[in-house]
Design an enzyme around this catalytic site. Structure first.
Site, short mmCIF file in Angstrom:
data_model
loop_
_atom_site.label_atom_id
_atom_site.label_comp_id
_atom_site.label_asym_id
_atom_site.label_seq_id
_atom_site.Cartn_x
_atom_site.Cartn_y
_atom_site.Cartn_z
CD GLN B 134 11.05 -0.27 -15.59
OE1 GLN B 134 10.94 -0.98 -14.59
NE2 GLN B 134 11.90 0.72 -15.68
N GLY B 135 9.32 -2.55 -19.66
CA GLY B 135 10.20 -3.38 -20.47
C GLY B 135 11.56 -2.72 -20.65
CB SER B 137 15.73 -5.85 -17.15
OG SER B 137 16.00 -4.94 -16.12
CB SER B 169 7.34 -6.56 -11.76
OG SER B 169 8.53 -6.96 -11.15
CD GLU B 254 12.78 1.96 -11.42
OE1 GLU B 254 13.44 2.36 -12.39
OE2 GLU B 254 12.49 0.77 -11.22
CG ASN B 396 20.74 -0.57 -3.66
OD1 ASN B 396 19.91 -0.21 -4.50
ND2 ASN B 396 20.42 -0.85 -2.42
CD GLU B 397 25.80 -3.48 -5.59
OE1 GLU B 397 24.77 -3.59 -6.29
OE2 GLU B 397 25.86 -3.87 -4.41
#
Lengths: 379, 414
Positions: B134-135, B137, B169, B254, B396-397
């Site tokens: 997955q591209g 970030s 990843s 996701e 998570n924020e």
């Protein structure tokens, strides 16, 4: 292990009952109205009146809500516990003062007694007789073998403590000892030798008392040796009902605080813009959802998966208890100065939550019991 | 009580017995290579190959992609993936390696790609032959995902891509990538477009993949550099400028909140010589029984007991939340529970592994490489790795912002 239904047993009838309860409380019991009823006098030395709306209670009886969990054979509706749990949630959301939840708890104890006298008492509940449990001693022990009341020749003597909705109840299910063994006994609230002594309690939405028995004639529901077992058997259901009340109250606290956080402006922004407010409110929601799902699961286990009922009910009460504290503390804190006042309705729910969290054992108490079940008794 | 509420449909029930039967005969058994705790930690090609063989056999047997149509390599069934997942997990199978492919790329391609692209890419994705990454970030686009700087410039029927992706990843094994990038600098959100792009076949020819080393010392993720990579226009998903909308499909899946159920096997403990599952409270209880504390075992310590039971309750509540969210009348907002999934799951895993440090005491200092490490040193390793998932997929924020804004209706924090 019995397989539970996926929908927690929450079918059409249960949904209809829940929806009609929602409408009933929306129409009759706004927080404004409840506050006007139970909090009209802020004086700490106010008289200890039992404040509730008996007309609404009469309507509830006519709607058949006291009969919901009474078996059909005893003259009730025979719905599963999830139905009562759904109702309890709505009652918690309205912080509604009534003996209904106490009556449900008593219903499950009477069910477990399996005696003719208990069946008769169940029929009376179906007919609208408010009933409460008197099964706690002066130390506030939740162990079902602990009682300060004795029974000899059919007469109760001694004092029972922390009786919920005592002045709203028409009769009590009393635990009493004979030769060291616990039995259960039914007695009318206005019978001779029964003295109801109201406690001065913090929660404005219910009443509580200790009751002194002096040679009070009572009917045996469960013989000595069988009484604590009947309470134990009913305990998962009782824990579910109290948990559901906390889930409902928690949701009211969350939604009310969210509304306030959308409208109250500081630093040119609504409070809810700030993550210091937003994130804890989300955490309250997470806690409520955990408690709600665990409560439905436990109620469903009582109905369909008895061997797991105790475990799941203790999980539910533990989670609901912690959630009750958290939801009420955040509601007061995020309402700021106004949240700290008598005029803001939050305190009604705050006090109800704090009362509920310890009722029949707090979160740590139930986790200790769960640890014994799941890890083994500690060396 | 109506029993109907508890039953599979006839298709599901037939499929369930088929899965049980197949798994009884075709479980892959113990691996002959060392397999890491999760697919995102894969670095040994032999480990990947062993897991790909497992995914391919489960795919060929019809247990992966069951709910996708036959034309795109699926099984053409209805609501059967969840059944396959339950049975694969009950049979304690290894995990599937192509998790980004199945969990994020497949539903996005299925809902947004043109038909020939679906038919070209989905079969080998579902079989695990093509590994996907997955591209999303970038160095300047983490929590602020829409701040994409990788740029795709139109050149006739092609696009020319330049930019820098990080925390990617599986890129070192990936044949393909789902790529979010910028096609216009005029608008932050509406200037984004979404592509699927080849990786493996064009390394050295527009694409460079370099490993990044995690705090554990393991590899597993990468940075990916694009220098004038040429991609055909047919590999664009949805309209030019609709990239943010397409990305929402990816993110919903996701977070476990999308319409398609992601294929997922698992349950087999793969760590060499141990039976540790760092996602199981039972393993934590066993650990406590075997560790000393104040002259007794940690399982006798009242505070440790309380902390363990808190986690047991949280784990049970996740299961029951999953059950409740399937009953629309029992939630007031359809996304209220689905959007909690990533948050509560990753924090539970983190808190379990953290408690293991306290249960292990002094011995928690021992690395996986130390023979005396309790449970093979897997718990401290799991704790460090747990931050991967509390940060990834929207920290998570950010998840708490999403829940606060979309479910509770609080004002946006930006």
């Amino acid at each position: 292990m019995a397989e539970q239904p996926k929908n927690f047993g929450f079918g059409e009838d249960e949904t209809m009952l829940r929806d009609s309860a929602q409408k009933f409380f929306l129409d009759n019991c706004s927080a404004d109205k409840i506050h006007g009823l139970v909090a009209h006098d802020h004086n700490v030395h106010r008289s200890n009146e039992c404040l509730w709306d008996k007309t609404l209670w009469q309507q509830i009886v006519e709607l058949g809500w006291t009969a919901v969990c009474v078996p059909e054979a005893a003259g009730g509706v025979g719905m599963p516990l999830v139905a009562a749990v759904a109702l309890a949630e709505e009652i918690g959301k309205a912080a509604f003062p009534s003996p209904l939840l106490s009556t449900y708890s008593a219903t499950f104890v009477l069910n477990a007694c399996q005696s003719d006298e208990a069946t008769k008492a169940l029929g009376e509940i179906a007919g609208g007789k408010a009933t409460s449990l008197a099964v706690t001693n002066q130390q506030g022990s939740w162990e079902t073998t602990d009682t300060d009341v004795s029974i000899d020749d059919g007469k109760l003597n001694g004092v029972t403590y922390f009786v919920q909705d005592a002045r709203k109840a028409d009769q009590f299910v009393v635990s009493a000892k004979h030769d060291g063994e616990v039995g259960l006994y039914l007695i009318d609230s206005n019978a001779d030798g029964v003295e109801i002594i109201p406690d001065n309690i913090i929660d404005l939405t219910r009443d509580q008392a200790h009751i002194r028995f002096k040679n009070a004639h009572a009917i045996e529901l469960a013989a000595p040796g069988a009484g604590d077992k009947a309470i134990n058997e009913a305990m998962p259901a009782i824990l579910c009902i109290v948990s559901a009340d906390m889930v409902g109250a928690g949701e009211w606290l969350l939604q009310t605080t969210v509304e306030y956080a959308k409208t109250r402006v500081q630093f040119d922004r609504p409070l809810g813009f700030f993550q210091a407010v937003k994130h804890p409110l989300v955490n309250v929601m997470l806690d409520i959802d955990r408690a709600k799902s665990l409560t439905y699961n436990a109620a469903c286990a009582v109905d369909t998966d008895a061997e797991n009922a105790e475990k799941f009910a203790r999980m539910a009460k533990s989670q609901a208890g912690d959630m009750a504290v958290f939801s009420s503390s955040r509601a007061v804190q995020f309402h700021g100065g106004i949240g700290f006042t008598w005029e803001c309705y939050v305190h009604l729910f705050f006090k109800r939550q704090m009362h509920n969290q310890v009722l029949y054992g707090d979160a740590k108490y139930h986790r200790a019991k769960l640890a014994d079940m799941l890890i083994g008794v500690a060396a | 009580m109506s029993k109907a509420d508890n039953k599979d449909t006839s298709e599901q029930s037939e499929f369930r017995s088929y899965c049980q039967d197949w798994l009884a005969k075709n479980h892959p058994g113990r691996p002959d290579v060392k397999i890491p705790q999760g697919a995102l930690e894969l670095s040994d090609p032999a480990a990947l190959a062993w897991l790909q063989t497992w995914q391919k056999s489960a795919y060929d047997a019809g247990m992966i992609g069951c709910d996708y149509p036959v034309e795109v390599g699926g099984g053409g069934k209805t609501d059967c993936q969840a059944i396959a997942n339950q049975e694969m997990q009950r049979a304690k199978t290894p995990y599937l390696p192509n998790i980004i492919g199945m969990g994020m790329a497949a539903p996005t391609i299925f809902f947004h790609a043109q038909d020939d692209v679906k038919a070209e890419l989905l079969p080998k994705l579902l079989s695990g032959e093509d590994i996907w990454c997955q591209g999303f970030s970038e160095p300047g686009a983490g929590s602020d995902l829409a701040n994409q700087q990788t740029f795709a410039e139109r050149d006739g029927d092609n696009w020319v891509i330049n930019g820098h992706k990080v925390w990617t990843s599986l890129a070192h094994f990936a044949s393909w990538m789902i790529l979010l990038c910028r096609t216009s600098k005029d608008d932050k959100y509406n200037g984004l477009s979404y592509f699927v792009v080849p990786i493996q076949s064009v390394i050295g020819n527009g694409v460079t993949v370099r490993p990044l080393i995690k705090m554990t010392g393991e590899t597993g993720f990468n940075e990916v550099l694009f220098e004038n990579l040429v991609v055909e226009d047919r590999y664009r998903l949805d309209e030019v400028g609709a990239g943010w909308k397409v990305a929402m499909t990816t993110l919903a899946h996701e977070r476990g909140a999308g319409p398609l159920v992601t294929p997922a096997s698992g349950g087999m403990s793969l760590e060499e010589g141990t039976s540790v599952s760092t996602s199981s409270t039972l393993s934590l209880i066993n650990l406590a029984r075997n560790q000393n504390r104040n002259g007794k075992t940690a399982a006798d310590d009242p505070i440790i007991r309380d902390e363990i039971i808190k986690l047991v309750i949280r784990q049970e509540s996740m299961r029951q939340n999953g059950r409740r969210t399937a009953i629309p009348s029992l939630t007031d907002h359809p996304m209220r529970i689905p959007l909690q999934g990533k948050l509560v799951g990753t924090e539970l895993n983190q808190d379990m592994a953290e408690l293991a440090y306290q249960i292990e005491g002094a011995a928690s200092s021992l690395n996986v490489t130390d023979d005396n490490a309790p449970a093979g040193g897997q718990w401290p390793l799991a704790y460090m790795n747990s931050f991967g998932i509390t940060i990834a997929a929207g920290a998570n924020e950010v998840q708490r912002n999403i829940l606060g804004e979309r479910v509770l209706g609080l004002p946006k924090s930006k």
